[in-house]
Design a protein around this motif. Structure first.
Motif, PDB file in Angstrom:
ATOM      1  N   GLN A 625     -19.199  68.308  95.035  1.00  0.00           N
ATOM      2  CA  GLN A 625     -19.121  67.824  93.624  1.00  0.00           C
ATOM      3  C   GLN A 625     -19.505  69.075  92.771  1.00  0.00           C
ATOM      4  O   GLN A 625     -19.405  68.824  91.396  1.00  0.00           O
ATOM      5  N   SER A 626     -20.254  69.890  93.382  1.00  0.00           N
ATOM      6  CA  SER A 626     -20.678  71.041  92.483  1.00  0.00           C
ATOM      7  C   SER A 626     -19.665  71.730  91.824  1.00  0.00           C
ATOM      8  O   SER A 626     -19.898  72.538  90.846  1.00  0.00           O
ATOM      9  N   LEU A 627     -18.546  71.587  92.531  1.00  0.00           N
ATOM     10  CA  LEU A 627     -17.165  72.391  91.926  1.00  0.00           C
ATOM     11  C   LEU A 627     -16.669  71.612  90.695  1.00  0.00           C
ATOM     12  O   LEU A 627     -15.919  72.300  89.805  1.00  0.00           O
ATOM     13  N   ASN A 628     -17.350  70.543  90.474  1.00  0.00           N
ATOM     14  CA  ASN A 628     -16.797  69.766  89.468  1.00  0.00           C
ATOM     15  C   ASN A 628     -17.369  70.089  88.091  1.00  0.00           C
ATOM     16  O   ASN A 628     -18.431  69.498  87.566  1.00  0.00           O
ATOM     17  N   ILE A 629     -17.410  71.502  87.564  1.00  0.00           N
ATOM     18  CA  ILE A 629     -18.099  71.899  86.459  1.00  0.00           C
ATOM     19  C   ILE A 629     -17.787  71.238  85.108  1.00  0.00           C
ATOM     20  O   ILE A 629     -18.760  71.312  84.182  1.00  0.00           O
ATOM     21  N   MET A 630     -16.623  70.613  85.074  1.00  0.00           N
ATOM     22  CA  MET A 630     -16.292  70.055  83.729  1.00  0.00           C
ATOM     23  C   MET A 630     -16.665  68.695  83.792  1.00  0.00           C
ATOM     24  O   MET A 630     -16.586  67.738  82.758  1.00  0.00           O
ATOM     25  N   ASN A 631     -17.234  68.232  84.879  1.00  0.00           N
ATOM     26  CA  ASN A 631     -17.992  66.501  85.019  1.00  0.00           C
ATOM     27  C   ASN A 631     -16.801  65.811  84.733  1.00  0.00           C
ATOM     28  O   ASN A 631     -17.069  64.712  83.906  1.00  0.00           O
ATOM     29  N   LEU A 632     -15.569  65.948  85.263  1.00  0.00           N
ATOM     30  CA  LEU A 632     -14.353  64.903  84.762  1.00  0.00           C
ATOM     31  C   LEU A 632     -14.790  63.735  85.689  1.00  0.00           C
ATOM     32  O   LEU A 632     -15.387  63.632  86.796  1.00  0.00           O
ATOM     33  N   THR A 633     -13.996  62.609  85.277  1.00  0.00           N
ATOM     34  CA  THR A 633     -14.413  61.482  85.640  1.00  0.00           C
ATOM     35  C   THR A 633     -14.126  61.074  87.238  1.00  0.00           C
ATOM     36  O   THR A 633     -14.737  60.679  87.952  1.00  0.00           O
ATOM     37  N   SER A 634     -12.829  61.620  87.657  1.00  0.00           N
ATOM     38  CA  SER A 634     -12.296  61.145  88.973  1.00  0.00           C
ATOM     39  C   SER A 634     -11.292  62.367  89.207  1.00  0.00           C
ATOM     40  O   SER A 634     -10.795  62.932  88.309  1.00  0.00           O
ATOM     41  N   PRO A 635     -10.983  62.291  90.673  1.00  0.00           N
ATOM     42  CA  PRO A 635     -10.145  63.225  91.000  1.00  0.00           C
ATOM     43  C   PRO A 635      -8.542  63.007  90.064  1.00  0.00           C
ATOM     44  O   PRO A 635      -7.746  63.933  89.743  1.00  0.00           O
ATOM     45  N   ASN A 636      -8.466  61.755  90.195  1.00  0.00           N
ATOM     46  CA  ASN A 636      -7.144  61.496  89.478  1.00  0.00           C
ATOM     47  C   ASN A 636      -7.071  61.687  88.147  1.00  0.00           C
ATOM     48  O   ASN A 636      -6.089  62.285  87.576  1.00  0.00           O
ATOM     49  N   SER A 637      -8.281  61.621  87.439  1.00  0.00           N
ATOM     50  CA  SER A 637      -8.336  61.936  85.817  1.00  0.00           C
ATOM     51  C   SER A 637      -8.087  63.359  85.930  1.00  0.00           C
ATOM     52  O   SER A 637      -7.515  63.788  84.560  1.00  0.00           O
ATOM     53  N   ALA A 638      -8.762  64.116  86.585  1.00  0.00           N
ATOM     54  CA  ALA A 638      -8.712  65.459  86.498  1.00  0.00           C
ATOM     55  C   ALA A 638      -7.462  66.133  86.558  1.00  0.00           C
ATOM     56  O   ALA A 638      -6.994  67.068  85.718  1.00  0.00           O
ATOM     57  N   ILE A 639      -6.316  65.558  87.641  1.00  0.00           N
ATOM     58  CA  ILE A 639      -5.174  65.973  87.718  1.00  0.00           C
ATOM     59  C   ILE A 639      -4.222  65.448  86.490  1.00  0.00           C
ATOM     60  O   ILE A 639      -3.636  66.363  86.038  1.00  0.00           O
ATOM     61  N   LEU A 640      -4.434  64.273  86.099  1.00  0.00           N
ATOM     62  CA  LEU A 640      -3.569  64.049  84.917  1.00  0.00           C
ATOM     63  C   LEU A 640      -4.121  64.566  83.837  1.00  0.00           C
ATOM     64  O   LEU A 640      -3.084  64.911  82.998  1.00  0.00           O
ATOM     65  N   SER A 641      -5.259  64.934  83.634  1.00  0.00           N
ATOM     66  CA  SER A 641      -5.666  65.558  82.219  1.00  0.00           C
ATOM     67  C   SER A 641      -5.044  66.803  82.291  1.00  0.00           C
ATOM     68  O   SER A 641      -4.498  67.374  81.178  1.00  0.00           O
ATOM     69  N   ALA A 642      -5.339  67.811  83.437  1.00  0.00           N
ATOM     70  CA  ALA A 642      -4.835  68.897  83.370  1.00  0.00           C
ATOM     71  C   ALA A 642      -3.349  69.165  83.066  1.00  0.00           C
ATOM     72  O   ALA A 642      -2.981  70.116  82.411  1.00  0.00           O
ATOM     73  N   LEU A 643      -2.514  68.097  83.870  1.00  0.00           N
ATOM     74  CA  LEU A 643      -0.990  68.194  83.572  1.00  0.00           C
ATOM     75  C   LEU A 643      -0.391  67.750  82.207  1.00  0.00           C
ATOM     76  O   LEU A 643       0.413  68.243  81.718  1.00  0.00           O
ATOM     77  N   ILE A 644      -1.277  66.959  81.584  1.00  0.00           N
ATOM     78  CA  ILE A 644      -1.035  66.290  80.418  1.00  0.00           C
ATOM     79  C   ILE A 644      -0.982  67.561  79.535  1.00  0.00           C
ATOM     80  O   ILE A 644      -0.231  67.750  78.520  1.00  0.00           O
ATOM     81  N   TYR A 645      -2.224  68.228  79.543  1.00  0.00           N
ATOM     82  CA  TYR A 645      -2.457  69.371  78.760  1.00  0.00           C
ATOM     83  C   TYR A 645      -1.241  70.389  79.005  1.00  0.00           C
ATOM     84  O   TYR A 645      -0.781  70.931  78.051  1.00  0.00           O
ATOM     85  N   ASN A 646      -1.010  70.681  80.147  1.00  0.00           N
ATOM     86  CA  ASN A 646      -0.062  71.563  80.644  1.00  0.00           C
ATOM     87  C   ASN A 646       1.275  71.253  79.776  1.00  0.00           C
ATOM     88  O   ASN A 646       2.006  72.219  79.533  1.00  0.00           O
ATOM     89  N   ALA A 647       1.587  70.044  79.690  1.00  0.00           N
ATOM     90  CA  ALA A 647       2.850  69.680  79.350  1.00  0.00           C
ATOM     91  C   ALA A 647       2.796  69.733  77.633  1.00  0.00           C
ATOM     92  O   ALA A 647       3.898  70.075  77.078  1.00  0.00           O
ATOM     93  N   LEU A 648       1.800  69.126  77.181  1.00  0.00           N
ATOM     94  CA  LEU A 648       1.919  69.173  75.592  1.00  0.00           C
ATOM     95  C   LEU A 648       1.623  70.615  74.872  1.00  0.00           C
ATOM     96  O   LEU A 648       1.907  70.767  73.891  1.00  0.00           O
ATOM     97  N   ILE A 649       0.923  71.638  75.797  1.00  0.00           N
ATOM     98  CA  ILE A 649       0.674  72.864  75.077  1.00  0.00           C
ATOM     99  C   ILE A 649       2.039  73.401  74.771  1.00  0.00           C
ATOM    100  O   ILE A 649       2.096  74.279  73.650  1.00  0.00           O
ATOM    101  N   ILE A 650       3.086  73.169  75.561  1.00  0.00           N
ATOM    102  CA  ILE A 650       4.469  73.804  75.207  1.00  0.00           C
ATOM    103  C   ILE A 650       5.125  73.600  73.799  1.00  0.00           C
ATOM    104  O   ILE A 650       5.242  74.270  72.900  1.00  0.00           O
ATOM    105  N   PRO A 651       5.260  72.117  73.644  1.00  0.00           N
ATOM    106  CA  PRO A 651       5.578  71.702  72.006  1.00  0.00           C
ATOM    107  C   PRO A 651       4.654  72.117  71.066  1.00  0.00           C
ATOM    108  O   PRO A 651       5.139  72.539  69.912  1.00  0.00           O
ATOM    109  N   ALA A 652       3.253  72.040  71.528  1.00  0.00           N
ATOM    110  CA  ALA A 652       2.253  72.602  70.588  1.00  0.00           C
ATOM    111  C   ALA A 652       2.446  74.022  69.822  1.00  0.00           C
ATOM    112  O   ALA A 652       2.189  74.298  68.877  1.00  0.00           O
ATOM    113  N   LEU A 653       2.992  74.972  70.794  1.00  0.00           N
ATOM    114  CA  LEU A 653       3.284  76.162  70.589  1.00  0.00           C
ATOM    115  C   LEU A 653       4.459  76.498  70.078  1.00  0.00           C
ATOM    116  O   LEU A 653       4.693  77.768  69.911  1.00  0.00           O
TER     117      LEU A 653
END
Length: 704
Positions: A625-653
């Motif tokens: 757990q020491s690798l979880n430097i962002m203190n994200l809630t769970s593995p599932n939320s970490a994956i979903l959060s990263a990929l949602i950001y990955n998708a949304l940054i394209i239309p944002a730019l």
């Protein structure tokens, strides 16, 4: 047929678009156009999901394939073996949706950029219509034919009110032509035969006075408007060398990350933390540079679009990109650095002649000169009381040529009046056993040191005086050259003026170098010299004698008022015929490269944050757990959060990709430092913040 010079009955009326009602209607029309653009882009983004189209972008194709795999696992969770995932269908379904929209947003960005080009193409296409042309046979008979049946070399006859059916060259007549459909400029343009510049005519324009005979220079579908439509619409767009190189780099990086991800299951199994296929796909998508891959095509299309909005048509994205790499600008003095249309300011008598005598000789030398300079000499001479009492039918005009650098009049009785460059007049007088005097050199230096152009005038073997032609350096031009200097671009001024005048103008304008008393051959020589030193060169031109140099230059900007030869040789055409626009086009090219570099830096920096968001998932079962430097809630939320950001940054730019990063005249090292500071550091920090916020939102709605 006896064409005469047109005399428009009235000036174009001034626009009244500043009225509040007009402004409201313009805003409403803009909103409707924008809404239609985005609706078409939404539709086209789905069409681009076709695998044959998707594979053109290798990075996004990987995401597209990943979407199909996660969709399969959503339908059958145990497709690749038993899973320990809680509610795997929901999680895999969310991954599938996010990956799908990542690909779709990339397609949408490209579709929006293409849509703007298609809108311009539609406006141009509206100027084209099937018209009836009056084809002129060799025996003089006129036959009405369809404009689509005209071929190169055919002659046509047009009168006031007719639409010019195809590109051509005026071979007889003088008339006013409305080119507003092409250039947007409402003021009519004078077209006449025998002129190197004003004889070129574009199909789709309209003759508004008098009559012309035109020789067709382009077959159907190959005219200027046809080429403009194809290029602006993107039908002929090919990737530029830099774009291809960056695509290859992104593809290689993606393959490297694909190999890394493919080896992870073995390590995960070793530490007793098995990783499912959907999570591996999520990690791969997070690592590969999807942001810049999704926006790369839009950046290139938008670069051409910005040039088109500047009323310049580029033959390819390569031409726009080459502008960003230009090291040397070769510019004519008159009309580019100075205002042009040099006007006679003063007559300077020498050799004991009076002002009246100089004015009379200057008038005689200029009576057949139809250039603005020649007409200004005639006006000044007449103002001083000079008269030309000889019957014009008894005299013969001598046109100016770059070789003789003189013009004038052959008078009855064999007498010759000439005006021209001082050295040329000296040679003319010496060839007739005359002599020049120190007074001539003194007058020459006086005018030259004032930044003017000195023209000597003579009658047979005797020099009467010097004409002072005044030219003015354009306001603000020095600041623009200073900006180019800060970008490392060298400027070279070409002028037919003597060295002293050229030096004064060059110093006032702030150019780096100049070539005085330049001939047409000097243009191509200076370009070849700079290219031999490894430089990329840009230049402007409009005449047939400029065509070889325009073809030789890396960026050749031809004027729309120029000859067909110049427009064919160049890789850009300025519809406004403004030579100074080359400076702005270089800035647009630089902006294209800066935008691409900035978003590439931002994309790669993004990958760092996404990597640290997903890595904790890989070794969750190993209790690292020491690798979880962002203190994200769970593995599932970490994956979903990263990929949602990955998708949304394209239309944002997308707006930044279309508009471009704000251009600043900086050196390459300064730009690199600025990109690293803003887009590199910002690209690392922004995802950490955004992913954390998305994680909190996902947790709040119970998806984690």
């Amino acid at each position: 047929m006896n064409p005469v010079a047109p005399t428009p009955k009235s000036k174009p009326s001034r626009s009244r678009s500043n009225r509040p009602s007009d402004r409201r209607q313009a805003r409403k029309k803009a909103r409707v156009n924008t809404r239609g653009l985005y609706l078409r882009a939404i539709r086209d983004a789905f069409i681009k999901l076709n695998p044959l189209n998707a594979i053109k972008n290798p990075v996004m194709f990987l995401v597209w394939v990943g979407t199909l795999i996660t969709l399969s696992v959503t339908i059958k969770p145990d497709l690749f073996g038993p899973t320990t995932q809680k509610n795997p269908q929901l999680f895999n379904g969310l991954l599938t949706g996010i990956l799908f929209f990542t690909v779709w947003f990339a397609n949408f960005a490209e579709a929006v950029a293409e849509g703007r080009g298609k809108a311009q193409a539609a406006a141009l296409r509206s100027t084209k219509s099937e018209t009836t042309a009056k084809k002129l046979a060799p025996d003089g008979t006129i036959t009405e034919v369809s404009s689509s049946s005209l071929r190169q070399g055919d002659n046509i006859y047009v009168v006031a009110g007719d639409i010019i059916p195809a590109d051509g060259e005026v071979i007889m007549g003088v008339a006013s032509v409305d080119e507003s459909a092409i250039t947007g400029e409402s003021a009519p343009v004078l077209k006449e035969s025998g002129s190197d510049i004003a004889s070129s005519i574009t199909g789709g324009t309209r003759i508004i006075s008098d009559e012309l005979i035109i020789r067709i220079t382009a077959d159907p579908g190959k005219g200027f408007i046809d080429r403009m439509i194809a290029l602006v619409e993107g039908a002929e767009r090919t990737k530029t060398p830099n774009e291809i190189a960056l695509t290859v780099l992104l593809t290689v990086l993606s393959l490297v990350f694909l190999f890394v991800v493919a080896t992870l299951p073995a390590f995960a199994y070793y530490v007793k933390s098995p990783v499912s296929v959907p999570i591996l796909i999520a990690l791969l998508v997070a690592l590969i540079p999807t942001t810049i891959a999704g926006l790369l095509s839009a950046i290139g299309i938008a670069g051409m679009d910005r040039v088109a909005q500047f009323n310049v048509i580029a033959t390819s994205g390569r031409a726009v990109e080459a502008c960003g790499d230009v090291n040397t600008l070769v510019l004519d003095k008159t009309g580019t650095i100075t205002l042009g249309n040099r006007l006679a300011e003063e007559f300077i008598p020498i050799n004991g002649h009076s002002m009246e005598e100089v004015a009379t000789i200057a008038l005689a030398a200029s009576v057949f000169d139809e250039t603005p300079e020649g007409k200004s000499i005639v006006r000044l001479a007449q103002r001083l009381g000079a008269r030309f009492d000889i019957d014009p039918n008894q005299a013969q005009g001598v046109e100016f040529s770059a070789k003789t650098r003189m013009s004038g009049t052959n008078l009855p009785g064999g007498r010759e009046v000439r005006k021209g460059a001082v050295q040329a007049i000296k040679g003319f007088v010496r060839s007739r056993n005359g002599n020049d005097t120190p007074e001539l050199d003194a007058a020459y230096e006086r005018v030259s040191h004032q930044g003017g152009t000195p023209l000597a005038v003579c009658l047979d073997n005797e020099i009467y005086g010097v004409i002072y032609l005044k030219d003015i350096v354009k306001s603000g031009i020095r600041d623009r050259f200073d900006q180019l200097g800060r970008m490392g671009i060298r400027t070279i001024m070409l002028t037919g003026d003597n060295r002293i005048t050229a030096s004064v103008i060059a110093n006032e304008a702030g150019v780096d170098d100049f070539i005085a008393e330049a001939t047409p051959e000097d243009k191509i020589n200076v370009i070849q010299r700079e290219q031999a030193a490894g430089k990329l060169v840009a230049m402007t031109g409009d005449g047939t004698n400029d065509a070889p140099a325009l073809a030789q230059a890396n960026v050749g900007l031809a004027m729309n008022t120029g000859t067909q030869a110049a427009k064919e040789a160049a890789n850009m055409v300025d519809l406004d015929s403004d030579p100074t626009k080359l400076i702005d086009i270089v800035s647009i090219g630089k902006q294209l490269l800066i935008t691409r570099g900035a978003l590439t830096t931002f994309s790669i920096a993004n990958d760092i944050a996404k990597y640290f968001a997903i890595i904790p998932v890989i070794f969750a079962a190993a209790h690292l757990q020491s690798l979880n430097i962002m203190n994200l809630t769970s593995p599932n939320s970490a994956i979903l959060s990263a990929l949602i950001y990955n998708a949304l940054i394209i239309p944002a730019l997308i707006p930044l990709a279309l508009k471009g990063v704000k251009f600043r005249p900086l050196t390459a090292n300064q730009l690199l430092q600025r990109n690293i500071l803003i887009y590199g550091f910002g690209g690392v920090v922004a995802p950490f913040i955004a992913i954390k916020l998305i994680d909190l939102l996902i947790t709040a709605v119970g998806l984690a």
